[in-house]
Design a protein around this motif. Structure first.
Motif, PDB file in Angstrom:
ATOM      1  N   UNK A  58      -4.809   6.651  -2.000  1.00 58.00           N
ATOM      2  CA  UNK A  58      -4.207   5.413  -1.505  1.00 58.00           C
ATOM      3  C   UNK A  58      -4.110   4.451  -2.675  1.00 58.00           C
ATOM      4  N   UNK A  59      -2.912   3.921  -2.908  1.00 55.55           N
ATOM      5  CA  UNK A  59      -2.688   2.968  -3.978  1.00 55.55           C
ATOM      6  C   UNK A  59      -2.589   1.558  -3.406  1.00 55.55           C
ATOM      7  N   UNK A  60      -3.264   0.618  -4.050  1.00 51.86           N
ATOM      8  CA  UNK A  60      -3.210  -0.785  -3.664  1.00 51.86           C
ATOM      9  C   UNK A  60      -2.476  -1.548  -4.757  1.00 51.86           C
ATOM     10  N   UNK A  84       0.848  -1.194   0.000  1.00 54.51           N
ATOM     11  CA  UNK A  84       0.000   0.000   0.000  1.00 54.51           C
ATOM     12  C   UNK A  84       0.883   1.244   0.000  1.00 54.51           C
ATOM     13  N   UNK A  85       0.527   2.214  -0.849  1.00 56.85           N
ATOM     14  CA  UNK A  85       1.171   3.522  -0.811  1.00 56.85           C
ATOM     15  C   UNK A  85       0.107   4.592  -0.568  1.00 56.85           C
ATOM     16  N   UNK A  86       0.425   5.569   0.286  1.00 57.08           N
ATOM     17  CA  UNK A  86      -0.497   6.643   0.644  1.00 57.08           C
ATOM     18  C   UNK A  86       0.168   7.974   0.334  1.00 57.08           C
ATOM     19  N   UNK A  87      -0.603   8.892  -0.266  1.00 62.29           N
ATOM     20  CA  UNK A  87      -0.098  10.219  -0.597  1.00 62.29           C
ATOM     21  C   UNK A  87      -1.048  11.273  -0.027  1.00 62.29           C
ATOM     22  N   UNK A 123       3.444   8.804   2.365  1.00 59.49           N
ATOM     23  CA  UNK A 123       4.229   9.940   1.912  1.00 59.49           C
ATOM     24  C   UNK A 123       3.447  11.247   2.034  1.00 59.49           C
ATOM     25  N   UNK A 124       4.159  12.375   2.105  1.00 60.20           N
ATOM     26  CA  UNK A 124       3.461  13.661   2.113  1.00 60.20           C
ATOM     27  C   UNK A 124       2.870  13.998   0.751  1.00 60.20           C
ATOM     28  N   UNK A 125       3.517  13.493  -0.322  1.00 66.84           N
ATOM     29  CA  UNK A 125       3.106  13.773  -1.699  1.00 66.84           C
ATOM     30  C   UNK A 125       3.852  12.806  -2.604  1.00 66.84           C
ATOM     31  N   UNK A 126       3.481  12.748  -3.853  1.00 68.60           N
ATOM     32  CA  UNK A 126       4.264  11.964  -4.802  1.00 68.60           C
ATOM     33  C   UNK A 126       5.639  12.614  -4.913  1.00 68.60           C
TER      34      UNK A 126
END
Length: 347
Positions: free
Chosen positions: A78-80, A69-72, A198-201
């Motif tokens: 939220x990316x799965x 999982x990635x979160x921005x 993350x705070x942002x991409x």
């Protein structure tokens, strides 16, 4: 009239296997995480939706294959990700975040309303099938590095509804899908899945924009892990030393384990592709700054909200948004602050 204060943090509990939930419901009903007898309505055992199973099949993924999982924050997404037949991770679906709280930057203390930033690992015990926010999983904040640095706070979640006091609120329908996918991966043998928040991409444009932020050095550390995943599509191995994150084989003597000890000498065995990516981004960032093309940074009043939900909030009001995002109409947290989110279009 002031808004009702709903806090997203929940009591951290180690949950039993799902098959034991029904027999243990009476005891669990005495805890603060259970809302009603609806807690045994099968929400935690819902299958992965057929449409998502179809996408997995198209992309050579199985229901039991590992997830990441990635979160921005800035983008409120939220990316799965799921591992496919190639052995690498591929993006399965991107979910809009309905609400996160605080500002860009890490969480450091209880009550600061900050949603965490960093690298976390979630195992089956951290899934909460009886959450007050429909379903949730604990990020595991503070991790080893954060605990060593004296950061405080607990029970920081990814959960349903559209209310946040340090969590990432995904709506009930959104968290139901995410929960089902990560549950099946954990049942399939993945010991824990990694969450990268993350705070942002971490693009050159965003790095240039926030170059004067007090958290820039911290974000530069996070970007090294971000770059590894971007280039290799493999989960970076996370460790700590010198009060910062270190990744993969950055050190000749192997991975350090003590978060606060001085880092050993760096290894020269890093992937040329990763080093090239990082160097290229650095040069682009410096060009943007020197040419005056870097955008100005913006300050958050209290967190953000994906534009798709802001549109509903602006046009229909907070009660309608609450009904759209929560099956029990949990109020939207601090709607005025959500509308002042200085979200900018993606680069």
């Amino acid at each position: 009239m002031g808004e009702p204060e709903f806090h997203c943090t929940e009591r951290r509990m180690m949950w039993p296997p799902l098959k034991a939930v029904a027999t243990g419901v009476l005891a669990l009903a005495l805890s603060g995480c259970v809302t009603s007898t609806l807690s045994v309505d099968g929400r935690a055992t819902q299958p992965i939706p057929a449409s998502l199973r179809g996408e997995m099949s198209k992309r050579s993924m199985s229901q039991s294959s590992p997830v990441l999982v990635r979160i921005f924050k800035q983008e409120s997404e939220l990316e799965l990700w799921k591992r496919d037949a190639s052995g690498k991770f591929a993006l399965l679906k991107t979910y809009p975040i309905c609400r996160w709280s605080g500002k860009l930057g890490p969480k450091t203390r209880s009550g600061d309303r900050q949603a965490p930033e960093g690298f976390y690992h979630v195992d089956a015990r951290m899934l909460n099938p009886l959450s007050s926010y429909y379903l949730s999983f604990d990020l595991g904040y503070p991790n080893r590095l954060e605990a060593a640095m004296g950061y405080t706070g607990d029970a920081l979640m990814v959960h349903g509804a559209c209310s946040s006091s340090g969590c990432y609120a995904m709506t009930d329908d959104g968290v139901a899908e995410i929960y089902a996918v990560v549950r099946e991966a954990l049942k399939g043998g993945q010991g824990s899945f990694q969450v990268q928040a993350y705070p942002f991409r971490m693009t050159p444009g965003n790095m240039a924009k926030y170059r004067n932020d007090p958290n820039f050095a911290f974000w530069t550390d996070l970007k090294r892990g971000y770059d590894i995943f971007e280039v290799t599509r493999r989960q970076p191995k996370v460790s700590y030393c010198g009060g910062r994150y270190v990744f993969d084989q950055e050190f000749a003597g192997g991975q350090p384990q003590d978060p606060l000890t001085t880092c050993p000498p760096a290894s020269s065995n890093l992937s040329p592709a990763i080093a090239s990516r990082s160097q290229s981004d650095l040069e682009t960032m410096e060009t943007l700054v020197s040419s005056g093309s870097a955008l100005s940074a913006h300050a958050y009043v209290d967190g953000g909200m994906h534009p798709s939900f802001r549109t509903i909030l602006q046009s229909s009001g907070e009660s309608r948004l609450a009904k759209r995002t929560s099956r029990t109409s949990v109020p939207v947290s601090r709607p005025a602050a959500a509308l002042s989110d200085p979200h900018l279009p993606k680069e």
